[in-house]
Write a protein that holds these residues in place. Structure first.
Motif, PDB file in Angstrom:
ATOM      1  N   GLN A 194      72.287  36.591  30.820  1.00  0.00           N
ATOM      2  CA  GLN A 194      72.314  35.616  31.657  1.00  0.00           C
ATOM      3  C   GLN A 194      73.604  35.423  32.622  1.00  0.00           C
ATOM      4  OE1 GLN A 194      71.492  32.239  29.100  1.00  0.00           O
ATOM      5  NE2 GLN A 194      69.439  32.613  29.390  1.00  0.00           N
ATOM      6  N   ASN A 195      74.628  36.031  32.171  1.00  0.00           N
ATOM      7  CA  ASN A 195      75.721  36.171  32.895  1.00  0.00           C
ATOM      8  C   ASN A 195      75.937  37.282  33.939  1.00  0.00           C
ATOM      9  OD1 ASN A 195      77.028  34.149  31.702  1.00  0.00           O
ATOM     10  ND2 ASN A 195      77.844  35.163  29.910  1.00  0.00           N
ATOM     11  N   ILE A 196      74.815  38.165  34.007  1.00  0.00           N
ATOM     12  CA  ILE A 196      74.875  39.314  34.875  1.00  0.00           C
ATOM     13  C   ILE A 196      74.315  38.576  36.265  1.00  0.00           C
ATOM     14  CG2 ILE A 196      73.881  41.455  35.474  1.00  0.00           C
ATOM     15  CD1 ILE A 196      73.771  42.198  32.598  1.00  0.00           C
ATOM     16  N   PRO A 197      75.275  38.983  37.355  1.00  0.00           N
ATOM     17  CA  PRO A 197      74.669  38.362  38.619  1.00  0.00           C
ATOM     18  C   PRO A 197      73.184  39.195  39.107  1.00  0.00           C
ATOM     19  CG  PRO A 197      76.888  38.846  38.663  1.00  0.00           C
ATOM     20  CD  PRO A 197      76.435  39.427  37.302  1.00  0.00           C
ATOM     21  N   LYS A 198      72.274  38.396  39.507  1.00  0.00           N
ATOM     22  CA  LYS A 198      70.989  38.962  39.924  1.00  0.00           C
ATOM     23  C   LYS A 198      71.077  39.707  40.949  1.00  0.00           C
ATOM     24  CE  LYS A 198      68.288  35.165  37.766  1.00  0.00           C
ATOM     25  NZ  LYS A 198      67.222  34.279  37.989  1.00  0.00           N
TER      26      LYS A 198
END
Length: 307
Positions: A194-198
């Motif tokens: 969830q902390n990885i940028p989309k």
């Protein structure tokens, strides 16, 4: 004269304030230091001393034997090699299975699907379930004629007597332990995902990358610090598994699931050889220490490209 007194007063006030700050800092760290000395360093020193003694927990007799416990361990103990092999086999089976399953579950449970919270709860529930209750349930499921084998019989498969055959007993214990703790690793991976940028995944998708390519070339590299952390925690945790093995197989059959932690317990509280058990405990401590140091070295060089 007046000016010098004022100056000396200011200096003394500054020294007083600095001493107060220092004492305040020491007061805050004192509980941690005291706890480390009493609960970590003190027992570690005691175990080192005990490992050089022949201590009988039942009779209380103590004899200094130097390195005799280690010589016996390496040369004369008929079970030590078997125990080490079981420990390596248990870790080799549990760690990759746990990590792979946790990563797959994390990828699935982070998808925007209605009702996904229910599935997250279901997969995390075993983590907070009592180990005793968990072991009792899985002992029933791995019975020779009931449980899992009854379902296998419906599709024409004659299942083994899981907990009574040496090879399958290790497989059964590994499977039960993986399902018990995979939810914790899944939670860690979910937080990292969830902390990885989309933006990275969206850009790759626009360039024509499919789901597997995005996971392989974007998600996993960005998760590498988390993967290393989970790998270390799971590997060290696999060396300390005791309760599930004791409750499901009691180290059997024929010592097939007798791992190092259980063997330490057996030597200390079944045979009452606390000196020899302390020597075994130091071997376990050394293995965990080597794994931790190796993880930090690999993490610095491969993940952060430090030398």
């Amino acid at each position: 004269m007046v000016g010098s007194r004022v100056l000396s007063g200011k200096v003394s006030n500054k020294l007083t304030l600095s001493w107060r700050d220092a004492l305040m800092g020491y007061a805050f760290v004192a509980p941690q230091i005291l706890g480390f000395l009493l609960l970590v360093l003190g027992p570690l020193v005691a175990v080192i001393i005990f490992s050089t003694q022949d201590r009988n927990l039942l009779s209380g007799a103590v004899t200094n034997v130097g390195l005799e416990n280690y010589r016996f361990m390496l040369n004369d103990d008929p079970f030590f090699t078997k125990v080490l092999g079981n420990t390596v086999a248990f870790s080799a089976g549990l760690v990759p299975f746990n990590l792979a399953l946790a990563l797959v579950l994390a990828l699935l449970l982070t998808q925007p699907v209605p009702g996904i919270v229910i599935f997250r709860t279901l997969f995390f529930a075993p983590v907070i379930t009592s180990t005793v209750a968990w072991a009792v349930v899985w002992r029933f499921l791995f019975q020779g004629e009931a449980g899992i084998n009854s379902f296998l019989a419906l599709i024409g498969i004659d299942g083994p007597n899981w907990l009574r055959e040496p090879h399958w007993a290790m497989v059964a214990v590994i499977f039960a332990q993986v399902i018990k703790n995979v939810g914790l690793n899944t939670l860690i991976f979910m937080a990292a995902l969830q902390n990885i940028p989309k933006d990275y995944s969206d850009a790759a998708s626009v360039d024509g990358a499919n789901l597997l390519q995005r996971v392989r070339h974007i998600t996993i590299p960005l998760l590498s610090p988390t993967i290393m952390l989970v790998l270390m925690l799971t590997l060290i945790g696999s060396l300390k598994v005791f309760d599930l093995i004791m409750l499901m197989t009691n180290g059997g059959p024929a010592n097939a699931t007798n791992v190092l932690v259980y063997y330490i317990y057996f030597r200390a509280f079944q045979v009452f050889q606390t000196g020899y058990a302390s020597a075994l405990a130091l071997i376990l401590f050394g293995a965990a220490l080597v794994i931790t140091i190796a993880q930090w070295v690999v993490r610095r060089r491969l993940v952060y490209n430090e030398r």
